[in-house]
Design a protein around this motif. Structure first.
Motif, PDB file in Angstrom:
ATOM      1  N   SER A  82       0.857  -1.187   0.000  1.00  0.00           N
ATOM      2  CA  SER A  82       0.000   0.000   0.000  1.00  0.00           C
ATOM      3  C   SER A  82       0.891   1.233   0.000  1.00  0.00           C
ATOM      4  O   SER A  82       2.047   1.173   0.454  1.00  0.00           O
ATOM      5  CB  SER A  82      -0.891   0.005   1.247  1.00  0.00           C
ATOM      6  N   PRO A 114      -6.237  -2.230  -7.531  1.00  0.00           N
ATOM      7  CA  PRO A 114      -7.207  -2.170  -6.427  1.00  0.00           C
ATOM      8  C   PRO A 114      -6.737  -3.068  -5.282  1.00  0.00           C
ATOM      9  O   PRO A 114      -6.206  -4.150  -5.507  1.00  0.00           O
ATOM     10  CB  PRO A 114      -8.498  -2.715  -7.048  1.00  0.00           C
ATOM     11  N   ASN A 115      -6.922  -2.606  -4.067  1.00  0.00           N
ATOM     12  CA  ASN A 115      -6.567  -3.392  -2.896  1.00  0.00           C
ATOM     13  C   ASN A 115      -7.740  -4.309  -2.565  1.00  0.00           C
ATOM     14  O   ASN A 115      -8.809  -3.828  -2.185  1.00  0.00           O
ATOM     15  CB  ASN A 115      -6.255  -2.469  -1.717  1.00  0.00           C
ATOM     16  N   ASP A 118      -9.241  -3.693   0.841  1.00  0.00           N
ATOM     17  CA  ASP A 118      -9.772  -2.362   1.137  1.00  0.00           C
ATOM     18  C   ASP A 118     -10.321  -1.797  -0.161  1.00  0.00           C
ATOM     19  O   ASP A 118      -9.565  -1.342  -1.026  1.00  0.00           O
ATOM     20  CB  ASP A 118      -8.661  -1.460   1.704  1.00  0.00           C
ATOM     21  N   GLY A 119     -11.632  -1.838  -0.312  1.00  0.00           N
ATOM     22  CA  GLY A 119     -12.269  -1.420  -1.554  1.00  0.00           C
ATOM     23  C   GLY A 119     -11.951   0.002  -1.983  1.00  0.00           C
ATOM     24  O   GLY A 119     -12.040   0.342  -3.148  1.00  0.00           O
ATOM     25  N   ARG A 120     -11.548   0.853  -1.037  1.00  0.00           N
ATOM     26  CA  ARG A 120     -11.227   2.235  -1.374  1.00  0.00           C
ATOM     27  C   ARG A 120      -9.744   2.432  -1.624  1.00  0.00           C
ATOM     28  O   ARG A 120      -9.325   3.468  -2.116  1.00  0.00           O
ATOM     29  CB  ARG A 120     -11.672   3.172  -0.246  1.00  0.00           C
ATOM     30  N   GLY A 121      -8.927   1.444  -1.261  1.00  0.00           N
ATOM     31  CA  GLY A 121      -7.478   1.611  -1.333  1.00  0.00           C
ATOM     32  C   GLY A 121      -6.866   1.000  -2.580  1.00  0.00           C
ATOM     33  O   GLY A 121      -7.529   0.298  -3.350  1.00  0.00           O
ATOM     34  N   VAL A 122      -5.594   1.300  -2.766  1.00  0.00           N
ATOM     35  CA  VAL A 122      -4.843   0.738  -3.879  1.00  0.00           C
ATOM     36  C   VAL A 122      -3.563   0.100  -3.342  1.00  0.00           C
ATOM     37  O   VAL A 122      -3.141   0.368  -2.216  1.00  0.00           O
ATOM     38  CB  VAL A 122      -4.475   1.799  -4.944  1.00  0.00           C
TER      39      VAL A 122
END
Length: 172
Positions: A82, A114-115, A118-122
């Motif tokens: 991340s 895409p992480n 964590d759907g919002r993270g990369v």
């Protein structure tokens, strides 16, 4: 000239000795011994950094881009972290890290994915080209480090490493 010979004679002078002599003449009441130690570390760092940067430049990298690629590589397969994990290894702001990742992404050495946790993270990942580049660069980097320390006997390297480790630990 061997490392022991270069470091073992009082008659051997370096550029810092001349500076210390001037301060001792002008301000004899000051203890400038720490200035000598720190001045030598700074000057040595300058010389070593120049050599390392030259090696990295041959691979199209800077010290900061190498740091990111090397962090991803040493994290192990699949070579992704991340942005926050990358930031934890560097002493830079999040904006600076974002800019560095952007630059590496533009030249195809990393990609943002895409992480899955964590759907919002990369996640920042090495591309195949990035992996190839860091493999070659880290090999050359280690060869440069070996060359730069080759004249220092192993016992001296180990002693210096232990001293510096202890000193650095006090700051960290």
């Amino acid at each position: 000239m061997t490392f022991r010979r270069a470091c073992g004679h009082v008659a051997d002078m370096d550029s810092v000795d001349a500076i210390l002599a001037q301060w001792r003449r002008e301000r004899p009441e000051l203890d400038v011994a720490p200035m000598g130690l720190l001045g030598r570390l700074v000057r040595l760092t300058t010389h070593l950094r120049r050599e390392i940067e030259h090696t990295l430049a041959r691979h199209g990298l800077t010290a900061s881009s190498f740091d990111i690629l090397a962090t991803l590589r040493r994290s192990g397969a699949p070579y992704r972290l991340s942005p926050g994990d990358l930031l934890a290894t560097a002493m830079v702001t999040s904006g600076t890290m974002t800019n560095r990742i952007d630059q590496l992404e533009k030249i195809g050495l990393v990609e943002r994915l895409p992480n899955p946790e964590d759907g919002r993270g990369v996640l920042v990942a090495l591309t195949a080209i990035g992996l190839e580049r860091i493999e070659a660069a880290v090999t050359a980097h280690v060869e440069t480090q070996i060359r730069l320390t080759a004249e220092m006997p192993e016992t001296d390297r180990e002693a210096l490493d232990a001293l510096l480790r202890g000193w650095l630990a006090r700051f960290e």
